[in-house]
Design a protein around this motif. Structure first.
Motif, PDB file in Angstrom:
ATOM      1  N   SER A 170      29.001   1.985  -5.259  1.00 19.42           N
ATOM      2  CA  SER A 170      28.865   0.593  -5.672  1.00 19.42           C
ATOM      3  C   SER A 170      27.777   0.433  -6.731  1.00 19.42           C
ATOM      4  O   SER A 170      27.938  -0.304  -7.708  1.00 19.42           O
ATOM      5  CB  SER A 170      28.560  -0.292  -4.457  1.00 19.42           C
ATOM      6  N   THR A 171      26.657   1.129  -6.551  1.00 24.58           N
ATOM      7  CA  THR A 171      25.571   1.058  -7.536  1.00 24.58           C
ATOM      8  C   THR A 171      26.019   1.646  -8.872  1.00 24.58           C
ATOM      9  O   THR A 171      25.729   1.086  -9.941  1.00 24.58           O
ATOM     10  CB  THR A 171      24.333   1.812  -7.022  1.00 24.58           C
ATOM     11  N   ALA A 172      26.731   2.783  -8.836  1.00 32.02           N
ATOM     12  CA  ALA A 172      27.217   3.405 -10.070  1.00 32.02           C
ATOM     13  C   ALA A 172      28.211   2.486 -10.778  1.00 32.02           C
ATOM     14  O   ALA A 172      28.199   2.381 -12.021  1.00 32.02           O
ATOM     15  CB  ALA A 172      27.858   4.756  -9.753  1.00 32.02           C
ATOM     16  N   TYR A 173      29.058   1.826 -10.005  1.00 34.44           N
ATOM     17  CA  TYR A 173      30.024   0.912 -10.621  1.00 34.44           C
ATOM     18  C   TYR A 173      29.304  -0.274 -11.256  1.00 34.44           C
ATOM     19  O   TYR A 173      29.692  -0.744 -12.330  1.00 34.44           O
ATOM     20  CB  TYR A 173      31.028   0.438  -9.578  1.00 34.44           C
ATOM     21  N   ARG A 174      28.259  -0.761 -10.601  1.00 36.71           N
ATOM     22  CA  ARG A 174      27.475  -1.864 -11.178  1.00 36.71           C
ATOM     23  C   ARG A 174      26.812  -1.433 -12.487  1.00 36.71           C
ATOM     24  O   ARG A 174      26.755  -2.194 -13.460  1.00 36.71           O
ATOM     25  CB  ARG A 174      26.437  -2.338 -10.156  1.00 36.71           C
ATOM     26  N   TYR A 175      26.322  -0.206 -12.511  1.00 33.96           N
ATOM     27  CA  TYR A 175      25.724   0.328 -13.743  1.00 33.96           C
ATOM     28  C   TYR A 175      26.778   0.429 -14.848  1.00 33.96           C
ATOM     29  O   TYR A 175      26.536   0.023 -15.998  1.00 33.96           O
ATOM     30  CB  TYR A 175      25.115   1.702 -13.468  1.00 33.96           C
ATOM     31  N   ASP A 176      27.950   0.944 -14.508  1.00 32.66           N
ATOM     32  CA  ASP A 176      29.023   1.051 -15.497  1.00 32.66           C
ATOM     33  C   ASP A 176      29.468  -0.332 -15.971  1.00 32.66           C
ATOM     34  O   ASP A 176      29.754  -0.530 -17.154  1.00 32.66           O
ATOM     35  CB  ASP A 176      30.200   1.814 -14.887  1.00 32.66           C
ATOM     36  N   LEU A 227      36.675  -1.670   4.647  1.00 36.01           N
ATOM     37  CA  LEU A 227      36.578  -0.398   3.935  1.00 36.01           C
ATOM     38  C   LEU A 227      35.628   0.600   4.602  1.00 36.01           C
ATOM     39  O   LEU A 227      35.943   1.790   4.687  1.00 36.01           O
ATOM     40  CB  LEU A 227      36.126  -0.648   2.494  1.00 36.01           C
ATOM     41  N   SER A 228      34.479   0.135   5.054  1.00 34.19           N
ATOM     42  CA  SER A 228      33.472   1.074   5.552  1.00 34.19           C
ATOM     43  C   SER A 228      33.816   1.627   6.932  1.00 34.19           C
ATOM     44  O   SER A 228      33.519   2.780   7.245  1.00 34.19           O
ATOM     45  CB  SER A 228      32.093   0.412   5.593  1.00 34.19           C
ATOM     46  N   ALA A 229      34.437   0.797   7.774  1.00 33.00           N
ATOM     47  CA  ALA A 229      34.751   1.250   9.134  1.00 33.00           C
ATOM     48  C   ALA A 229      35.719   2.436   9.139  1.00 33.00           C
ATOM     49  O   ALA A 229      35.437   3.455   9.782  1.00 33.00           O
ATOM     50  CB  ALA A 229      35.292   0.087   9.966  1.00 33.00           C
ATOM     51  N   PRO A 230      36.870   2.365   8.440  1.00 26.36           N
ATOM     52  CA  PRO A 230      37.759   3.539   8.468  1.00 26.36           C
ATOM     53  C   PRO A 230      37.140   4.766   7.820  1.00 26.36           C
ATOM     54  O   PRO A 230      37.393   5.893   8.260  1.00 26.36           O
ATOM     55  CB  PRO A 230      39.004   3.070   7.704  1.00 26.36           C
ATOM     56  N   ALA A 231      36.319   4.555   6.781  1.00 28.23           N
ATOM     57  CA  ALA A 231      35.632   5.695   6.169  1.00 28.23           C
ATOM     58  C   ALA A 231      34.695   6.355   7.168  1.00 28.23           C
ATOM     59  O   ALA A 231      34.636   7.592   7.274  1.00 28.23           O
ATOM     60  CB  ALA A 231      34.861   5.238   4.930  1.00 28.23           C
ATOM     61  N   LEU A 243      24.942  -3.958   1.865  1.00 20.93           N
ATOM     62  CA  LEU A 243      25.118  -3.809   3.307  1.00 20.93           C
ATOM     63  C   LEU A 243      24.821  -2.400   3.775  1.00 20.93           C
ATOM     64  O   LEU A 243      24.404  -2.187   4.920  1.00 20.93           O
ATOM     65  CB  LEU A 243      26.539  -4.201   3.708  1.00 20.93           C
ATOM     66  N   MET A 244      25.014  -1.426   2.881  1.00 22.04           N
ATOM     67  CA  MET A 244      24.802  -0.039   3.285  1.00 22.04           C
ATOM     68  C   MET A 244      23.333   0.292   3.521  1.00 22.04           C
ATOM     69  O   MET A 244      23.025   1.228   4.260  1.00 22.04           O
ATOM     70  CB  MET A 244      25.395   0.906   2.239  1.00 22.04           C
ATOM     71  N   TYR A 245      22.434  -0.449   2.908  1.00 22.92           N
ATOM     72  CA  TYR A 245      21.015  -0.249   3.217  1.00 22.92           C
ATOM     73  C   TYR A 245      20.751  -0.611   4.684  1.00 22.92           C
ATOM     74  O   TYR A 245      19.948   0.038   5.362  1.00 22.92           O
ATOM     75  CB  TYR A 245      20.136  -1.094   2.293  1.00 22.92           C
ATOM     76  N   GLY A 246      21.437  -1.634   5.175  1.00 22.54           N
ATOM     77  CA  GLY A 246      21.322  -1.975   6.588  1.00 22.54           C
ATOM     78  C   GLY A 246      21.930  -0.923   7.485  1.00 22.54           C
ATOM     79  O   GLY A 246      21.394  -0.612   8.552  1.00 22.54           O
ATOM     80  N   VAL A 247      23.073  -0.342   7.067  1.00 24.32           N
ATOM     81  CA  VAL A 247      23.702   0.726   7.848  1.00 24.32           C
ATOM     82  C   VAL A 247      22.779   1.936   7.926  1.00 24.32           C
ATOM     83  O   VAL A 247      22.618   2.544   9.005  1.00 24.32           O
ATOM     84  CB  VAL A 247      25.058   1.121   7.225  1.00 24.32           C
ATOM     85  N   LEU A 248      22.153   2.295   6.813  1.00 22.63           N
ATOM     86  CA  LEU A 248      21.215   3.423   6.817  1.00 22.63           C
ATOM     87  C   LEU A 248      20.025   3.142   7.734  1.00 22.63           C
ATOM     88  O   LEU A 248      19.546   4.043   8.436  1.00 22.63           O
ATOM     89  CB  LEU A 248      20.732   3.714   5.399  1.00 22.63           C
ATOM     90  N   ALA A 249      19.560   1.896   7.726  1.00 23.76           N
ATOM     91  CA  ALA A 249      18.468   1.531   8.629  1.00 23.76           C
ATOM     92  C   ALA A 249      18.905   1.678  10.087  1.00 23.76           C
ATOM     93  O   ALA A 249      18.150   2.180  10.930  1.00 23.76           O
ATOM     94  CB  ALA A 249      18.005   0.103   8.351  1.00 23.76           C
ATOM     95  N   ALA A 250      20.129   1.254  10.395  1.00 22.35           N
ATOM     96  CA  ALA A 250      20.643   1.404  11.763  1.00 22.35           C
ATOM     97  C   ALA A 250      20.761   2.874  12.140  1.00 22.35           C
ATOM     98  O   ALA A 250      20.498   3.257  13.291  1.00 22.35           O
ATOM     99  CB  ALA A 250      22.011   0.719  11.874  1.00 22.35           C
ATOM    100  N   GLY A 269      28.903  11.655   9.842  1.00 23.32           N
ATOM    101  CA  GLY A 269      29.986  10.879   9.251  1.00 23.32           C
ATOM    102  C   GLY A 269      29.540   9.510   8.790  1.00 23.32           C
ATOM    103  O   GLY A 269      29.847   9.081   7.677  1.00 23.32           O
ATOM    104  N   VAL A 270      28.794   8.783   9.651  1.00 23.42           N
ATOM    105  CA  VAL A 270      28.317   7.453   9.287  1.00 23.42           C
ATOM    106  C   VAL A 270      27.332   7.541   8.123  1.00 23.42           C
ATOM    107  O   VAL A 270      27.368   6.735   7.190  1.00 23.42           O
ATOM    108  CB  VAL A 270      27.662   6.764  10.503  1.00 23.42           C
ATOM    109  N   LEU A 271      26.456   8.531   8.174  1.00 23.96           N
ATOM    110  CA  LEU A 271      25.490   8.710   7.093  1.00 23.96           C
ATOM    111  C   LEU A 271      26.195   8.977   5.765  1.00 23.96           C
ATOM    112  O   LEU A 271      25.875   8.350   4.737  1.00 23.96           O
ATOM    113  CB  LEU A 271      24.548   9.866   7.418  1.00 23.96           C
ATOM    114  N   LEU A 272      27.167   9.868   5.766  1.00 20.52           N
ATOM    115  CA  LEU A 272      27.866  10.208   4.529  1.00 20.52           C
ATOM    116  C   LEU A 272      28.654   9.008   4.004  1.00 20.52           C
ATOM    117  O   LEU A 272      28.660   8.743   2.791  1.00 20.52           O
ATOM    118  CB  LEU A 272      28.807  11.390   4.772  1.00 20.52           C
ATOM    119  N   ALA A 273      29.308   8.272   4.892  1.00 22.08           N
ATOM    120  CA  ALA A 273      30.065   7.086   4.462  1.00 22.08           C
ATOM    121  C   ALA A 273      29.141   6.057   3.822  1.00 22.08           C
ATOM    122  O   ALA A 273      29.454   5.490   2.765  1.00 22.08           O
ATOM    123  CB  ALA A 273      30.798   6.476   5.654  1.00 22.08           C
ATOM    124  N   ALA A 274      27.988   5.816   4.447  1.00 26.78           N
ATOM    125  CA  ALA A 274      27.047   4.839   3.904  1.00 26.78           C
ATOM    126  C   ALA A 274      26.532   5.272   2.537  1.00 26.78           C
ATOM    127  O   ALA A 274      26.450   4.465   1.606  1.00 26.78           O
ATOM    128  CB  ALA A 274      25.884   4.642   4.878  1.00 26.78           C
TER     129      ALA A 274
END
Length: 347
Positions: free
Chosen positions: A155-161, A126-130, A189-196, A143-148
């Motif tokens: 995902s966080t909002a869905y977990r809250y819901d 999912l994340s790669a094509p985005a 995993l996106m926290y790792g992408v943001l770190a990268a 692009g990578v920043l916005l996707a992450a």
């Protein structure tokens, strides 16, 4: 850390310090951020150097799948043979072949450790094509920043819901409904992408802040623990604790990523375990612990404490050499095939 968690079934509840440690540190949460950091770095470098072309996206997928899917498909039939013998219906495993066992629902009570690999595979899918699409519309940097950010927030909002409509009753319920569902954990995993992303585009700031961030991250990780009592099953443990864990590990990365070399026995042990870790992950819990160690120990005419020591000895004494053999004679040849495919592909 994952093996220590699965070893806890052999450790008496009287050893409260050990069980407190197990509840405090989730090795999978660490793995998710490390994986996001690694794969995020690969995505950024690919987009910056080769461009957001479909052929590069396909090459990314093929390399990731050749690395992760063949060992999984090697082990899955062995797990099925054991579990079908134990009474698990064969049809239970049909979703496992396409990584749908816990996509948006609790994983069946079979090959439970595979839940985290499913999260990983859907992260690739999912994340790669985005990232490629947004990098093409904008630039790789944005692009990578916005996707992450979109995946993290979504995902966080869905977990809250999800929490608004479902409140777990105990630890296994929380584990199945919040910790082990793909769509609820992609943010980790996106926290790792943001770190990268920060490491690639702001290397000076990344290096300069490594010690303060490490302290903040370590303190954050130390403050969270898996829920134990029903009173622990709060909004924080069901929703925000995963965010705190992801941020905590990400904040520790600048310092840990600066440790490039080491020597001595400890470094050799860490290196070896890191090399065999994927095979170790696939083999140790369901195959070795549940279907070898437990049945063997039950048959032993020994006192309870001695049985526990025997169970630990079988778990560790069998898992490590089996994982080493699987890495050497299966993973390494498969990775060599992947490298040959890369060499044959056009520049």
């Amino acid at each position: 850390m994952v093996m220590i968690l699965h070893s806890s079934t052999w450790v008496s509840p009287q050893f409260t310090f050990f069980h407190e440690f197990v509840r405090h540190y989730d090795g999978v949460a660490v793995f998710f951020v490390l994986s996001g950091f690694l794969i995020g770095g690969v995505l950024i470098k690919t987009l910056e150097t080769k461009g957001a072309h479909r052929s590069n996206l396909w090459d990314f997928w093929v390399r990731r799948w050749i690395r992760t899917v063949p060992p999984y498909l090697l082990v899955l039939p062995v797990v099925m043979a054991f579990e079908i013998h134990n009474g698990v219906p064969a049809r239970t495993y049909l979703p496992y072949f396409v990584f749908l066992q816990n996509f948006n629902w609790p994983i069946p009570p079979a090959f439970l450790e595979s839940w985290s690999l499913t999260v990983e595979e859907w992260f690739y899918l999912l994340s790669a094509p985005a990232s490629f699409l947004l990098a093409k519309l904008l630039k790789p940097r944005y692009g990578v920043l916005l996707a992450a950010v979109l995946f993290l927030v979504g995902s966080t909002a869905y977990r809250y819901d999800y929490f608004q409509h479902y409140q777990p009753q105990d630890w296994p319920d929380w584990d199945a409904h919040f910790r082990k569902i793909v769509l609820l954990r992609l943010d980790s995993l996106m926290y790792g992408v943001l770190a990268a992303w920060v490491a690639y585009y702001f290397p000076a700031a990344w290096a300069r802040a490594k010690w303060p961030l490490f302290v903040v991250g370590f303190v954050g990780l130390s403050m969270i623990a898996n829920p134990v009592a029903p009173n622990d099953l709060t909004l924080f443990t069901c929703v925000w604790s995963f965010s705190v864990a992801g941020l905590g590990v990400a904040f520790m990365l600048p310092l840990m990523n600066s440790w490039k070399h080491a020597s001595g026995a400890l470094a050799s042990i860490v290196t070896h375990i890191s090399l065999i870790s994927y095979s170790l992950y696939l083999l140790h819990a369901t195959i070795v612990n549940a279907n070898i160690a437990v049945p063997v120990v039950r048959m032993l005419p020994l006192p309870g404490p001695v049985k526990s020591l025997a169970g630990l000895a079988i778990l560790w004494g069998l898992s490590l050499p089996l994982a080493t053999l699987m890495y050497k004679y299966f993973e390494v040849p498969v990775m060599a095939l992947r490298n040959r495919l890369k060499q044959k592909s056009p520049a």
